[in-house]
Design an enzyme around this catalytic site. Structure first.
Site, PDB file in Angstrom:
ATOM      1  N   TYR A  33      30.150  35.591  39.951  1.00  0.00           N
ATOM      2  CA  TYR A  33      30.032  34.920  41.246  1.00  0.00           C
ATOM      3  C   TYR A  33      30.151  35.929  42.381  1.00  0.00           C
ATOM      4  O   TYR A  33      30.548  37.083  42.168  1.00  0.00           O
ATOM      5  CB  TYR A  33      31.074  33.804  41.392  1.00  0.00           C
ATOM      6  CG  TYR A  33      32.486  34.283  41.667  1.00  0.00           C
ATOM      7  CD1 TYR A  33      33.248  34.883  40.680  1.00  0.00           C
ATOM      8  CD2 TYR A  33      33.065  34.130  42.928  1.00  0.00           C
ATOM      9  CE1 TYR A  33      34.548  35.317  40.931  1.00  0.00           C
ATOM     10  CE2 TYR A  33      34.366  34.560  43.185  1.00  0.00           C
ATOM     11  CZ  TYR A  33      35.091  35.152  42.187  1.00  0.00           C
ATOM     12  OH  TYR A  33      36.371  35.586  42.439  1.00  0.00           O
ATOM     13  N   LYS A 147      32.835  40.880  38.602  1.00  0.00           N
ATOM     14  CA  LYS A 147      33.288  39.686  39.333  1.00  0.00           C
ATOM     15  C   LYS A 147      32.989  38.430  38.509  1.00  0.00           C
ATOM     16  O   LYS A 147      32.079  37.650  38.805  1.00  0.00           O
ATOM     17  CB  LYS A 147      32.662  39.623  40.731  1.00  0.00           C
ATOM     18  CG  LYS A 147      33.444  38.718  41.676  1.00  0.00           C
ATOM     19  CD  LYS A 147      33.087  38.993  43.114  1.00  0.00           C
ATOM     20  CE  LYS A 147      33.681  38.004  44.092  1.00  0.00           C
ATOM     21  NZ  LYS A 147      35.128  37.916  44.098  1.00  0.00           N
ATOM     22  N   GLU A 179      45.957  44.754  42.925  1.00  0.00           N
ATOM     23  CA  GLU A 179      45.242  44.185  44.062  1.00  0.00           C
ATOM     24  C   GLU A 179      45.758  42.771  44.269  1.00  0.00           C
ATOM     25  O   GLU A 179      46.608  42.300  43.516  1.00  0.00           O
ATOM     26  CB  GLU A 179      43.718  44.178  43.814  1.00  0.00           C
ATOM     27  CG  GLU A 179      43.314  43.385  42.579  1.00  0.00           C
ATOM     28  CD  GLU A 179      41.822  43.468  42.261  1.00  0.00           C
ATOM     29  OE1 GLU A 179      41.008  43.606  43.181  1.00  0.00           O
ATOM     30  OE2 GLU A 179      41.492  43.372  41.063  1.00  0.00           O
ATOM     31  N   LEU A 204      38.635  44.949  41.424  1.00  0.00           N
ATOM     32  CA  LEU A 204      37.307  44.620  41.936  1.00  0.00           C
ATOM     33  C   LEU A 204      36.995  45.541  43.116  1.00  0.00           C
ATOM     34  O   LEU A 204      37.822  45.658  44.024  1.00  0.00           O
ATOM     35  CB  LEU A 204      37.269  43.157  42.398  1.00  0.00           C
ATOM     36  CG  LEU A 204      35.879  42.709  42.825  1.00  0.00           C
ATOM     37  CD1 LEU A 204      35.016  42.412  41.601  1.00  0.00           C
ATOM     38  CD2 LEU A 204      35.944  41.495  43.724  1.00  0.00           C
TER      39      LEU A 204
HETATM   40  N1  PDD Z   1      37.592  37.320  46.162  1.00  0.00           N
HETATM   41  N2  PDD Z   1      39.849  41.584  44.528  1.00  0.00           N
HETATM   42  C1  PDD Z   1      39.681  40.391  43.924  1.00  0.00           C
HETATM   43  C2  PDD Z   1      40.337  40.161  42.605  1.00  0.00           C
HETATM   44  C3  PDD Z   1      38.882  39.406  44.529  1.00  0.00           C
HETATM   45  O1  PDD Z   1      38.685  38.229  43.901  1.00  0.00           O
HETATM   46  C4  PDD Z   1      38.289  39.648  45.792  1.00  0.00           C
HETATM   47  C5  PDD Z   1      37.408  38.663  46.487  1.00  0.00           C
HETATM   48  C6  PDD Z   1      38.517  40.904  46.393  1.00  0.00           C
HETATM   49  C7  PDD Z   1      37.910  41.275  47.724  1.00  0.00           C
HETATM   50  O2  PDD Z   1      36.520  41.486  47.612  1.00  0.00           O
HETATM   51  P1  PDD Z   1      35.547  41.282  48.854  1.00  0.00           P
HETATM   52  O3  PDD Z   1      36.113  42.044  49.977  1.00  0.00           O
HETATM   53  O4  PDD Z   1      34.266  41.822  48.372  1.00  0.00           O
HETATM   54  O5  PDD Z   1      35.504  39.793  49.137  1.00  0.00           O
HETATM   55  C8  PDD Z   1      39.295  41.845  45.723  1.00  0.00           C
HETATM   56  C9  PDD Z   1      36.711  36.297  46.671  1.00  0.00           C
HETATM   57  C10 PDD Z   1      36.695  36.178  48.138  1.00  0.00           C
HETATM   58  C11 PDD Z   1      37.004  34.992  45.964  1.00  0.00           C
HETATM   59  O6  PDD Z   1      37.313  35.081  44.777  1.00  0.00           O
HETATM   60  O7  PDD Z   1      36.873  33.913  46.557  1.00  0.00           O
END
Ligand code: PDD
Length: 287
Positions: A33, A147, A179, A204
Site C-alpha cells: 500500500y 510497505k 521507527e 520503511l
Molecule cells: N505510514 N515508517 C512506517 C512503519 C510507516 O508506516 C510510515 C508511513 C512511515 C513514514 O513514511 P512516509 O513519510 O513515506 O509516509 C515510516 C503511513 C502513513 C500509513 O501507514 O498510514
C-alpha cells in the site's frame, strides 16, 4: 456526499465497492500500500510514493497494476470526484484472486484499490501542540523496507499505546529506536544535530523523511543518519515524527520522559514551516 472508490478499473460508490473473499490481500496480506498527503488540492511527495510503490511491488514479484502516470490519473480523479483538498489518497495493490494456497500461481492479475480520506493535516492538534509517544517492542518481520499491508504488529503496538493515552508507538529493538509504528522517528541532540536511523531493511524508507533531510541539509543543520538508543531519545533536546498523514509532528514526551520543555521545539517548528512552504510550491494543484 457518498465517497467514490476506485476498484479494478471502475469508479464506484463506497457501498458498491466489492472484492473477492479469495483476494490474496484479504487471505494472506499479500499486498502493498501507499499513502500520499493532499494539501491545498495538491498531491505531496507523490513521485516518491509511486517510486516506493513500484519498488515494494517488485520486491515481492507483483507487477505494477498500471503505469505511474495512469496511477496519478486515478489519484486525480478520486480527488476531483470526492472534492478532496486536504487529506490522503490511499492506494493498495494485492497479488490478486486465486484459490487459497500459500504458493501463488503465475500470471495473476493484481487487484488495485484506491480511496481518499478527508483529514485535517496542517491544523491537526497533534501537529500544532505535539504528541506523546510510547516505547513498544518491535516484533515485526525482517523486511520492513517493503510497505506491506501485513500490519498486525503495528496495529497492536499503536492500539496498546493509544489505550495508555499515547498518540504513537516508537518501536524499539535491542535498546535502539527503529521507527514509529506508522512514522519515521527523529531526535535532535544537545548540539542541535538531527539524528534518524539510516534506511535499511529494518525500516520503511519514509518519503517525508527524504524531504525533511533535504530541507535540513539546505538549512545547514548537522545530520547524522545512525541508530539511536531509547536512552538518547529520552535525553533529546527536541524530537519529532514524520509521515504522509502526520507531516512533521512534534514529540513532546516519550513514555514518562518530557522532551525539552514539553513544547514543540524551535527547530521542529522551523522545519514544519519550510516543509509546508515546499509542499505548497512543489506540485500543481489538482483542484
Ligand atoms: N505510514 N515508517 C512506517 C512503519 C510507516 O508506516 C510510515 C508511513 C512511515 C513514514 O513514511 P512516509 O513519510 O513515506 O509516509 C515510516 C503511513 C502513513 C500509513 O501507514 O498510514
Amino acid at each position: 456526499m457518498t465517497r467514490t472508490i476506485y476498484v479494478n478499473g471502475q469508479y464506484v460508490a463506497e457501498s458498491e465497492a466489492k472484492l473477492s473473499v479469495f483476494d490474496r490481500g484479504f487471505l494472506f496480506a499479500d499486498g502493498i500500500y501507499e499513502v500520499s498527503a493532499v494539501i491545498d488540492g495538491r498531491l505531496i511527495d507523490n513521485d516518491l510514493h509511486l517510486a516506493r510503490l513500484e519498488r515494494s511491488l517488485g520486491e515481492i514479484s507483483i507487477p505494477m497494476p498500471m503505469t505511474k502516470p495512469e496511477i496519478v490519473e486515478v489519484q486525480t480523479q478520486l480527488m476531483i470526484r470526492n472534492e478532496l483538498r486536504e487529506g490522503v489518497v490511499y492506494l493498495q495493490v494485492t497479488r490478486g484472486t486465486a484459490e487459497r494456497d500459500f504458493g501463488f500461481p503465475a500470471g495473476l492479475r493484481p487487484t488495485f484499490v484506491a480511496f481518499t480520506q478527508e483529514k485535517n493535516l496542517r491544523n491537526a492538534p497533534s501537529v500544532i501542540n505535539g504528541v506523546a509517544v510510547d516505547i513498544v517492542p518491535d516484533i515485526r518481520w525482517g523486511r520492513r523496507d517493503i510497505k506491506s499491508t501485513m500490519l498486525l504488529a503495528q496495529v497492536l503496538a499503536k492500539s496498546s499505546a493509544k489505550r495508555k493515552g499515547f498518540h504513537e508507538a516508537w518501536l524499539a529493538e535491542d535498546g535502539y529506536v527503529t521507527e514509529g509504528a506508522s512514522s519515521t522517528a527523529f531526535i535532535l541532540d544537545k548540539n542541535n544535530v538531527l539524528i534518524t536511523r539510516p534506511n535499511s531493511q529494518s525500516v520503511l524508507p519514509g518519503c517525508t523523511r527524504h524531504a525533511i533531510l533535504q530541507i535540513a541539509e539546505e538549512q545547514g543543520l548537522g545530520i547524522e543518519e545512525r541508530l539511536f538508543t531509547v536512552e538518547e531519545a529520552f535525553e533529546a533536546r527536541e524530537a519529532f515524527l514524520t509521515s504522509a498523514s502526520s507531516l512533521i509532528t512534534p514529540v513532546i514526551r516519550i513514555s514518562d520522559r518530557t522532551i525539552g520543555n514539553g513544547k514543540p521545539g524551535p527547530v521542529t517548528t522551523h522545519l514544519q514551516t519550510l516543509y509546508l512552504d515546499l509542499a505548497r510550491t512543489s506540485s500543481e494543484p489538482v483542484l
